[in-house]
Design a protein around this motif. Structure first.
Motif, PDB file in Angstrom:
ATOM      1  N   GLU A   9      23.713 177.264 128.170  1.00  0.00           N
ATOM      2  CA  GLU A   9      24.892 177.472 127.314  1.00  0.00           C
ATOM      3  C   GLU A   9      24.508 178.205 126.034  1.00  0.00           C
ATOM      4  O   GLU A   9      25.198 179.121 125.609  1.00  0.00           O
ATOM      5  N   ALA A  10      23.420 177.804 125.411  1.00  0.00           N
ATOM      6  CA  ALA A  10      22.997 178.418 124.150  1.00  0.00           C
ATOM      7  C   ALA A  10      22.575 179.873 124.351  1.00  0.00           C
ATOM      8  O   ALA A  10      22.870 180.729 123.521  1.00  0.00           O
ATOM      9  N   ALA A  11      21.890 180.166 125.453  1.00  0.00           N
ATOM     10  CA  ALA A  11      21.415 181.524 125.722  1.00  0.00           C
ATOM     11  C   ALA A  11      22.545 182.436 126.169  1.00  0.00           C
ATOM     12  O   ALA A  11      22.460 183.650 126.025  1.00  0.00           O
ATOM     13  N   GLY A  12      23.601 181.867 126.721  1.00  0.00           N
ATOM     14  CA  GLY A  12      24.761 182.663 127.112  1.00  0.00           C
ATOM     15  C   GLY A  12      24.527 183.616 128.261  1.00  0.00           C
ATOM     16  O   GLY A  12      25.252 184.587 128.412  1.00  0.00           O
ATOM     17  N   GLY A  13      23.515 183.390 129.082  1.00  0.00           N
ATOM     18  CA  GLY A  13      23.270 184.229 130.252  1.00  0.00           C
ATOM     19  C   GLY A  13      22.977 185.678 129.913  1.00  0.00           C
ATOM     20  O   GLY A  13      23.372 186.581 130.630  1.00  0.00           O
ATOM     21  N   PRO A  27      18.188 177.633 115.745  1.00  0.00           N
ATOM     22  CA  PRO A  27      18.157 176.274 115.202  1.00  0.00           C
ATOM     23  C   PRO A  27      19.209 175.354 115.817  1.00  0.00           C
ATOM     24  O   PRO A  27      18.987 174.147 115.886  1.00  0.00           O
ATOM     25  N   CYS A  28      20.317 175.897 116.276  1.00  0.00           N
ATOM     26  CA  CYS A  28      21.332 175.054 116.909  1.00  0.00           C
ATOM     27  C   CYS A  28      20.819 174.504 118.240  1.00  0.00           C
ATOM     28  O   CYS A  28      21.023 173.329 118.552  1.00  0.00           O
ATOM     29  N   PHE A  29      20.126 175.342 119.007  1.00  0.00           N
ATOM     30  CA  PHE A  29      19.520 174.851 120.246  1.00  0.00           C
ATOM     31  C   PHE A  29      18.445 173.817 119.936  1.00  0.00           C
ATOM     32  O   PHE A  29      18.339 172.794 120.613  1.00  0.00           O
ATOM     33  N   HIS A  30      17.649 174.053 118.902  1.00  0.00           N
ATOM     34  CA  HIS A  30      16.608 173.090 118.528  1.00  0.00           C
ATOM     35  C   HIS A  30      17.218 171.739 118.153  1.00  0.00           C
ATOM     36  O   HIS A  30      16.681 170.684 118.523  1.00  0.00           O
ATOM     37  N   ALA A  31      18.339 171.753 117.426  1.00  0.00           N
ATOM     38  CA  ALA A  31      19.013 170.501 117.049  1.00  0.00           C
ATOM     39  C   ALA A  31      19.500 169.756 118.294  1.00  0.00           C
ATOM     40  O   ALA A  31      19.374 168.525 118.380  1.00  0.00           O
ATOM     41  N   VAL A  32      20.035 170.493 119.265  1.00  0.00           N
ATOM     42  CA  VAL A  32      20.488 169.861 120.509  1.00  0.00           C
ATOM     43  C   VAL A  32      19.288 169.293 121.274  1.00  0.00           C
ATOM     44  O   VAL A  32      19.350 168.180 121.804  1.00  0.00           O
ATOM     45  N   ALA A  33      18.183 170.028 121.298  1.00  0.00           N
ATOM     46  CA  ALA A  33      16.979 169.548 121.992  1.00  0.00           C
ATOM     47  C   ALA A  33      16.459 168.267 121.342  1.00  0.00           C
ATOM     48  O   ALA A  33      16.074 167.316 122.046  1.00  0.00           O
ATOM     49  N   LEU A  34      16.449 168.214 120.010  1.00  0.00           N
ATOM     50  CA  LEU A  34      16.015 166.989 119.332  1.00  0.00           C
ATOM     51  C   LEU A  34      16.977 165.838 119.611  1.00  0.00           C
ATOM     52  O   LEU A  34      16.548 164.690 119.766  1.00  0.00           O
ATOM     53  N   PHE A  35      18.282 166.132 119.684  1.00  0.00           N
ATOM     54  CA  PHE A  35      19.241 165.090 120.058  1.00  0.00           C
ATOM     55  C   PHE A  35      18.921 164.551 121.446  1.00  0.00           C
ATOM     56  O   PHE A  35      18.899 163.337 121.666  1.00  0.00           O
ATOM     57  N   ARG A  36      18.685 165.446 122.409  1.00  0.00           N
ATOM     58  CA  ARG A  36      18.371 165.005 123.776  1.00  0.00           C
ATOM     59  C   ARG A  36      17.097 164.155 123.790  1.00  0.00           C
ATOM     60  O   ARG A  36      17.023 163.157 124.503  1.00  0.00           O
ATOM     61  N   LEU A  71      26.656 162.659 125.415  1.00  0.00           N
ATOM     62  CA  LEU A  71      27.172 164.019 125.496  1.00  0.00           C
ATOM     63  C   LEU A  71      26.685 164.657 126.783  1.00  0.00           C
ATOM     64  O   LEU A  71      25.474 164.750 127.030  1.00  0.00           O
ATOM     65  N   ALA A  72      27.619 165.104 127.602  1.00  0.00           N
ATOM     66  CA  ALA A  72      27.304 165.666 128.911  1.00  0.00           C
ATOM     67  C   ALA A  72      26.499 166.955 128.775  1.00  0.00           C
ATOM     68  O   ALA A  72      26.499 167.597 127.715  1.00  0.00           O
ATOM     69  N   PRO A  73      25.837 167.360 129.848  1.00  0.00           N
ATOM     70  CA  PRO A  73      25.116 168.637 129.832  1.00  0.00           C
ATOM     71  C   PRO A  73      26.059 169.777 129.447  1.00  0.00           C
ATOM     72  O   PRO A  73      27.236 169.764 129.785  1.00  0.00           O
ATOM     73  N   GLY A  74      25.516 170.766 128.747  1.00  0.00           N
ATOM     74  CA  GLY A  74      26.318 171.893 128.303  1.00  0.00           C
ATOM     75  C   GLY A  74      26.804 171.738 126.877  1.00  0.00           C
ATOM     76  O   GLY A  74      27.571 172.553 126.388  1.00  0.00           O
ATOM     77  N   PHE A  75      26.334 170.700 126.175  1.00  0.00           N
ATOM     78  CA  PHE A  75      26.698 170.506 124.773  1.00  0.00           C
ATOM     79  C   PHE A  75      26.131 171.669 123.963  1.00  0.00           C
ATOM     80  O   PHE A  75      24.977 172.060 124.124  1.00  0.00           O
ATOM     81  N   ARG A  76      26.972 172.242 123.093  1.00  0.00           N
ATOM     82  CA  ARG A  76      26.545 173.416 122.339  1.00  0.00           C
ATOM     83  C   ARG A  76      27.016 173.328 120.897  1.00  0.00           C
ATOM     84  O   ARG A  76      28.184 173.037 120.632  1.00  0.00           O
ATOM     85  N   LEU A  95      30.861 170.517 125.854  1.00  0.00           N
ATOM     86  CA  LEU A  95      31.556 170.373 124.582  1.00  0.00           C
ATOM     87  C   LEU A  95      30.927 171.367 123.619  1.00  0.00           C
ATOM     88  O   LEU A  95      29.713 171.412 123.478  1.00  0.00           O
ATOM     89  N   THR A  96      31.778 172.182 122.961  1.00  0.00           N
ATOM     90  CA  THR A  96      31.307 173.151 121.982  1.00  0.00           C
ATOM     91  C   THR A  96      31.818 172.730 120.618  1.00  0.00           C
ATOM     92  O   THR A  96      33.014 172.488 120.449  1.00  0.00           O
TER      93      THR A  96
END
Length: 164
Positions: A9-13, A27-36, A71-76, A95-96
């Motif tokens: 989701e973060a990379a947007g294909g 940094p937004c992806f990093h924050a999600v990774a730390l949450f996971r 939070l389900a997979p695909g959280f952005r 969820l975005t």
């Protein structure tokens, strides 16, 4: 694994260079990774470590993503500064969330979920977008595909596909 879907989701294909940039510099992806990571530590009954990672996430990225949220997979996160997501928040699908969003708070209210359980903070369907500086409070349900526009305060259920 949740983080793989979050990364997609973060990379947007957008191909390898964009994906590498997201992995290393977003940094937004990093924050999600730390949450996971903090959520995983909590599920493994390592709550003190989960709290340390949660605190690190707050200090580094200025987001408060409670490790007890489901939070389900695909959280952005998009420009995630100032985002707060409470412990009882649940999303059923992607969820975005944009900057400055607050999700949680119940003022002590509870509600039955129709499956024999009780919830006290917002629950989300799939493919929900919550725009800048919106606040979603209480035991409410935000349906599939709903869009919460910028600077809205939501305290009542939102139907599938609604734009409020």
């Amino acid at each position: 694994m949740n983080i793989n879907v979050d990364f997609a989701e973060a990379a947007g294909g957008k191909g390898f260079p964009r994906s590498l940039g997201t992995f290393l510099l977003n940094p937004c992806f990093h924050a999600v990774a730390l949450f996971r990571l903090s959520a995983l530590l909590y599920r493994c009954h390592l709550e003190p470590l989960a709290k340390i990672v949660w605190c690190l996430n707050r200090m580094l990225y200025h987001v408060d993503l409670d490790y007890k949220a489901k939070l389900a997979p695909g959280f952005r996160l998009v420009h995630g500064l100032g985002v707060v997501i409470g412990a009882g928040v649940v999303s059923e699908g992607p969820l975005t969330v944009y900057q400055g969003v607050t999700i949680g708070g119940s003022h002590g209210r509870h509600r039955e979920d129709g499956r024999g359980g009780v919830f006290w903070q917002p629950q989300f369907g799939s493919n929900v977008i919550v725009y800048t500086n919106s606040c979603i409070f209480g035991p409410i349900y935000v349906g599939d595909g709903a869009i919460v526009k910028a600077a809205r305060i939501v305290t009542k259920d939102v139907g599938p596909g609604d734009k409020i």
